[in-house]
Scaffold this motif. Structure first.
Motif, mmCIF file in Angstrom:
data_model
loop_
_atom_site.group_PDB
_atom_site.id
_atom_site.type_symbol
_atom_site.label_atom_id
_atom_site.label_comp_id
_atom_site.label_asym_id
_atom_site.label_seq_id
_atom_site.Cartn_x
_atom_site.Cartn_y
_atom_site.Cartn_z
ATOM 1 N N ASP A 90 -6.278 -11.490 10.857
ATOM 2 C CA ASP A 90 -5.782 -12.620 11.945
ATOM 3 C C ASP A 90 -5.723 -13.962 11.633
ATOM 4 O O ASP A 90 -4.786 -14.666 11.679
ATOM 5 C CB ASP A 90 -7.682 -12.968 12.524
ATOM 6 C CG ASP A 90 -7.885 -11.853 14.286
ATOM 7 O OD1 ASP A 90 -7.337 -10.899 14.183
ATOM 8 O OD2 ASP A 90 -9.056 -11.706 14.089
ATOM 9 N N GLY A 116 -9.610 -11.046 19.519
ATOM 10 C CA GLY A 116 -10.687 -11.084 18.465
ATOM 11 C C GLY A 116 -12.050 -9.980 18.576
ATOM 12 O O GLY A 116 -11.872 -9.283 19.019
ATOM 13 N N PRO A 117 -13.211 -10.457 17.726
ATOM 14 C CA PRO A 117 -13.913 -9.981 17.478
ATOM 15 C C PRO A 117 -14.719 -9.326 18.665
ATOM 16 O O PRO A 117 -16.832 -8.867 18.526
ATOM 17 C CB PRO A 117 -14.631 -9.573 16.206
ATOM 18 C CG PRO A 117 -14.445 -12.055 16.376
ATOM 19 C CD PRO A 117 -13.591 -11.752 17.205
ATOM 20 N N PHE A 118 -15.469 -10.583 19.589
ATOM 21 C CA PHE A 118 -16.265 -10.462 20.559
ATOM 22 C C PHE A 118 -16.504 -9.654 21.796
ATOM 23 O O PHE A 118 -17.574 -10.102 22.289
ATOM 24 C CB PHE A 118 -16.365 -12.316 20.152
ATOM 25 C CG PHE A 118 -17.266 -12.734 19.232
ATOM 26 C CD1 PHE A 118 -18.519 -12.218 17.839
ATOM 27 C CD2 PHE A 118 -15.711 -13.689 18.730
ATOM 28 C CE1 PHE A 118 -18.628 -12.379 17.018
ATOM 29 C CE2 PHE A 118 -17.030 -14.287 17.703
ATOM 30 C CZ PHE A 118 -17.656 -13.530 16.483
ATOM 31 N N TYR A 171 -21.103 -16.565 19.678
ATOM 32 C CA TYR A 171 -20.782 -15.746 21.437
ATOM 33 C C TYR A 171 -22.677 -14.984 21.569
ATOM 34 O O TYR A 171 -23.285 -14.821 20.295
ATOM 35 C CB TYR A 171 -20.148 -14.237 21.437
ATOM 36 C CG TYR A 171 -18.641 -14.933 21.088
ATOM 37 C CD1 TYR A 171 -18.159 -13.997 22.288
ATOM 38 C CD2 TYR A 171 -18.280 -15.566 20.184
ATOM 39 C CE1 TYR A 171 -17.001 -14.997 22.461
ATOM 40 C CE2 TYR A 171 -16.581 -16.476 20.704
ATOM 41 C CZ TYR A 171 -16.103 -16.044 21.471
ATOM 42 O OH TYR A 171 -15.286 -16.021 22.086
ATOM 43 N N TYR A 204 -14.708 -23.673 18.040
ATOM 44 C CA TYR A 204 -15.938 -22.900 16.636
ATOM 45 C C TYR A 204 -15.252 -22.326 15.730
ATOM 46 O O TYR A 204 -13.896 -21.607 15.552
ATOM 47 C CB TYR A 204 -16.810 -21.877 17.918
ATOM 48 C CG TYR A 204 -16.244 -20.774 18.330
ATOM 49 C CD1 TYR A 204 -15.562 -19.471 17.741
ATOM 50 C CD2 TYR A 204 -15.569 -20.025 19.713
ATOM 51 C CE1 TYR A 204 -15.119 -18.555 18.046
ATOM 52 C CE2 TYR A 204 -14.682 -19.569 19.818
ATOM 53 C CZ TYR A 204 -15.032 -18.019 18.762
ATOM 54 O OH TYR A 204 -13.377 -17.503 19.473
ATOM 55 N N ILE A 206 -13.895 -18.989 13.374
ATOM 56 C CA ILE A 206 -14.371 -17.615 12.503
ATOM 57 C C ILE A 206 -15.918 -17.548 11.827
ATOM 58 O O ILE A 206 -15.676 -18.380 11.224
ATOM 59 C CB ILE A 206 -12.809 -17.441 12.161
ATOM 60 C CG1 ILE A 206 -12.117 -17.623 11.206
ATOM 61 C CG2 ILE A 206 -11.516 -17.024 13.969
ATOM 62 C CD1 ILE A 206 -11.110 -16.518 10.318
ATOM 63 N N ARG A 225 -10.681 -22.226 15.206
ATOM 64 C CA ARG A 225 -9.723 -21.712 16.675
ATOM 65 C C ARG A 225 -10.039 -23.003 17.580
ATOM 66 O O ARG A 225 -11.575 -23.575 18.186
ATOM 67 C CB ARG A 225 -11.278 -20.466 17.236
ATOM 68 C CG ARG A 225 -11.317 -19.124 16.390
ATOM 69 C CD ARG A 225 -10.548 -17.891 17.265
ATOM 70 N NE ARG A 225 -9.303 -18.597 17.851
ATOM 71 C CZ ARG A 225 -8.610 -18.278 18.851
ATOM 72 N NH1 ARG A 225 -9.684 -17.296 18.939
ATOM 73 N NH2 ARG A 225 -7.890 -18.483 19.558
ATOM 74 N N HIS A 228 -11.165 -22.077 23.962
ATOM 75 C CA HIS A 228 -10.724 -20.796 24.530
ATOM 76 C C HIS A 228 -11.830 -20.410 25.442
ATOM 77 O O HIS A 228 -12.899 -19.823 24.691
ATOM 78 C CB HIS A 228 -9.696 -19.790 23.823
ATOM 79 C CG HIS A 228 -10.302 -19.371 22.652
ATOM 80 N ND1 HIS A 228 -11.114 -19.969 20.974
ATOM 81 C CD2 HIS A 228 -11.087 -17.831 22.728
ATOM 82 C CE1 HIS A 228 -12.011 -19.323 21.186
ATOM 83 N NE2 HIS A 228 -12.086 -17.978 22.026
ATOM 84 N N HIS A 230 -11.611 -16.343 27.163
ATOM 85 C CA HIS A 230 -11.010 -14.480 26.701
ATOM 86 C C HIS A 230 -10.825 -14.488 28.020
ATOM 87 O O HIS A 230 -11.896 -14.449 29.033
ATOM 88 C CB HIS A 230 -12.009 -14.065 25.711
ATOM 89 C CG HIS A 230 -11.405 -14.569 24.684
ATOM 90 N ND1 HIS A 230 -11.477 -13.990 23.413
ATOM 91 C CD2 HIS A 230 -12.804 -15.049 23.648
ATOM 92 C CE1 HIS A 230 -11.640 -14.195 22.404
ATOM 93 N NE2 HIS A 230 -12.525 -15.294 22.440
HETATM 94 C C1 BEZ Z 1 -12.451 -15.209 18.822
HETATM 95 O O1 BEZ Z 1 -11.628 -15.556 19.841
HETATM 96 O O2 BEZ Z 1 -13.351 -14.182 18.991
HETATM 97 C C2 BEZ Z 1 -11.845 -14.354 17.599
HETATM 98 C C3 BEZ Z 1 -10.684 -13.962 17.635
HETATM 99 C C4 BEZ Z 1 -10.081 -14.227 15.906
HETATM 100 C C5 BEZ Z 1 -10.914 -14.006 14.682
HETATM 101 C C6 BEZ Z 1 -12.201 -14.665 15.017
HETATM 102 C C7 BEZ Z 1 -12.564 -15.005 16.336
#
Ligand code: BEZ
Ligand code: FE
Length: 303
Positions: A90, A116-118, A171, A204, A206, A225, A228, A230
Motif C-alpha cells: 500500500d 484496506g485490511p479492515f 475500526y 486516521y 494506517i 489516511r 474516507h 469504504h
Molecule cells: C484502510 O483504508 O482502512 C487502509 C488502507 C490501506 C492500509 C491501511 C488501512
C-alpha cells in the motif's frame, strides 16, 4: 532503519558490467524450462527489475542485509489479524497500481480504490435508512445515492457493504472487545437507491507500530489516511466495485499514505446545523449532523 553509509556511485568498468550482465542472463536462463508461460514471464521480468535496481543503486551488502532484516520483521509481525506485507504494498502505491491495471476506467463507471485490511465478511444487514454506526462514536452522517449500470439503468438489490473508522480513528476490529460497529451491509431498493446513517469520516493512521511505520518515519512520511468511508458493491453481471468516498476539504487528500485518493471519489459532506430536521425524521438530540450523496455506477463484468 539503518542502512549504513555509501560512498556514492563510481564508474563501472566494461569488464565488471559483463560480469553483472552474465549473472542476469544466467538467472533468466534458469527460468527457461518453466512450463507455465505466465509464471515464466513473471519470474523473468522480476529478475530483470531486481537486478537492474541492484545495479542502478550499486546496492551495498549492508543495505541488502537491512532489507532482509526489514522483510524478516514484516514476516514476524504478520498474523491472521495483521498483514504487514499488504501495508508495504500500500505505502509503495503497488496496491493502487495493481487496482489501476485491473480496473480500467470504463465510460462513467465509478472508480475503484484500495481495499484496506479492515473489511469483515458477514457484517450485519441493515434496512435502507438504518444505522451502521452501532456504538461507534462520531458525528451522524446521512449517506444516500443510487446504483446504476453504465447505461443508466437502476440496479435493484445490489449488495452494498460499508465500513469505516470511528471518530477516534479506529475500526471495530482494532478493539479487543469483539464489538461490531461502523460496518454493515444493505441492498439497493426496487428503484436502485440506497440510504443509511453512518459517521462523518475522520482521518486516521494506517497501523504504524511495525516495520512499515518505521520505514515511513525514516523517510519522513506520515502514516495518515485521508478521511474516507469504504464501499464494496456487488450485483450479478456487473463488475464488483471496491472503493471509498473522501471528504472534500480534508487537508490529507493530497497526502494519503496509500495513494488511494481519486478526484472522482471526493464528495461534499454538508454540515447540518444543530436542530436541522433529518431526512427520515430521526431525533438527533439537537446535535449537528452531516449528509452526503454517492451515486454508484457499476461497469459490466469482464470489462
Ligand atoms: C484502510 O483504508 O482502512 C487502509 C488502507 C490501506 C492500509 C491501511 C488501512
Ligand atoms: Fe479505511
Amino acid at each position: 532503519m539503518e542502512t549504513g553509509s555509501h560512498s556514492g556511485p563510481h564508474p563501472v568498468s566494461e569488464a565488471q558490467q559483463r560480469v553483472e550482465e552474465k549473472l542476469v542472463q544466467n538467472v533468466l536462463d534458469s527460468f527457461e524450462r518453466c512450463q507455465d508461460p505466465r509464471l515464466k514471464q513473471l519470474m523473468q521480468s522480476l529478475t530483470r527489475h531486481i537486478h537492474s535496481f541492484i545495479r542502478e543503486v550499486r546496492l551495498t551488502e549492508a543495505e541488502w542485509n537491512a532489507a532482509i532484516s526489514f522483510l524478516t520483521a514484516a514476516g514476524h509481525i504478520t498474523d491472521d489479524k495483521r498483514q504487514e506485507f499488504i501495508l508495504l504494498s500500500d505505502v509503495f502505491g503497488a496496491s493502487m497500481q495493481t487496482i489501476a491495471v485491473n480496473n480500467e476506467t470504463i465510460d462513467n463507471a465509478t472508480e475503484a480504490t484500495v481495499f484496506g485490511p479492515f473489511f469483515v465478511e458477514d457484517a450485519p444487514e441493515i434496512e435502507n435508512g438504518g444505522d451502521i454506526a452501532g456504538a461507534a462514536p462520531g458525528q451522524p452522517c446521512w449517506v444516500e445515492g443510487s446504483v446504476k449500470d453504465t447505461a443508466g439503468n437502476p440496479i435493484p438489490n445490489a449488495r452494498i457493504e460499508v465500513w469505516e473508522a470511528d471518530e477516534d480513528g479506529f475500526y471495530d476490529v482494532q478493539y479487543s472487545d469483539q464489538r461490531v460497529s461502523g460496518r454493515a451491509h444493505l441492498f439497493s431498493d426496487a428503484d436502485g437507491n440506497y440510504r443509511f446513517w453512518g459517521l462523518t469520516p475522520t482521518p486516521y493512521p494506517i497501523p504504524h507500530d511495525g516495520p512499515v511505520g518505521e520505514m515511513l518515519e525514516a523517510v519522513g512520511r506520515s502514516p495518515m489516511r485521508a478521511s474516507h468511508l469504504h464501499f464494496m458493491v456487488t450485483a450479478p453481471g456487473l463488475r464488483t466495485l471496491v472503493t471509498h468516498i473522501f471528504v472534500r476539504g480534508d487537508e490529507l487528500l493530497k497526502h494519503d499514505s496509500v495513494f488511494g485518493v481519486k478526484e472522482s471519489l471526493i464528495r461534499n459532506f454538508e454540515e447540518q446545523a444543530p436542530g436541522t430536521a433529518a431526512p427520515d425524521g430521526r431525533d438527533l438530540g439537537g446535535l449537528s449532523w452531516a449528509r452526503t450523496r454517492f451515486d454508484i455506477v457499476l461497469a459490466p463484468t469482464g470489462s
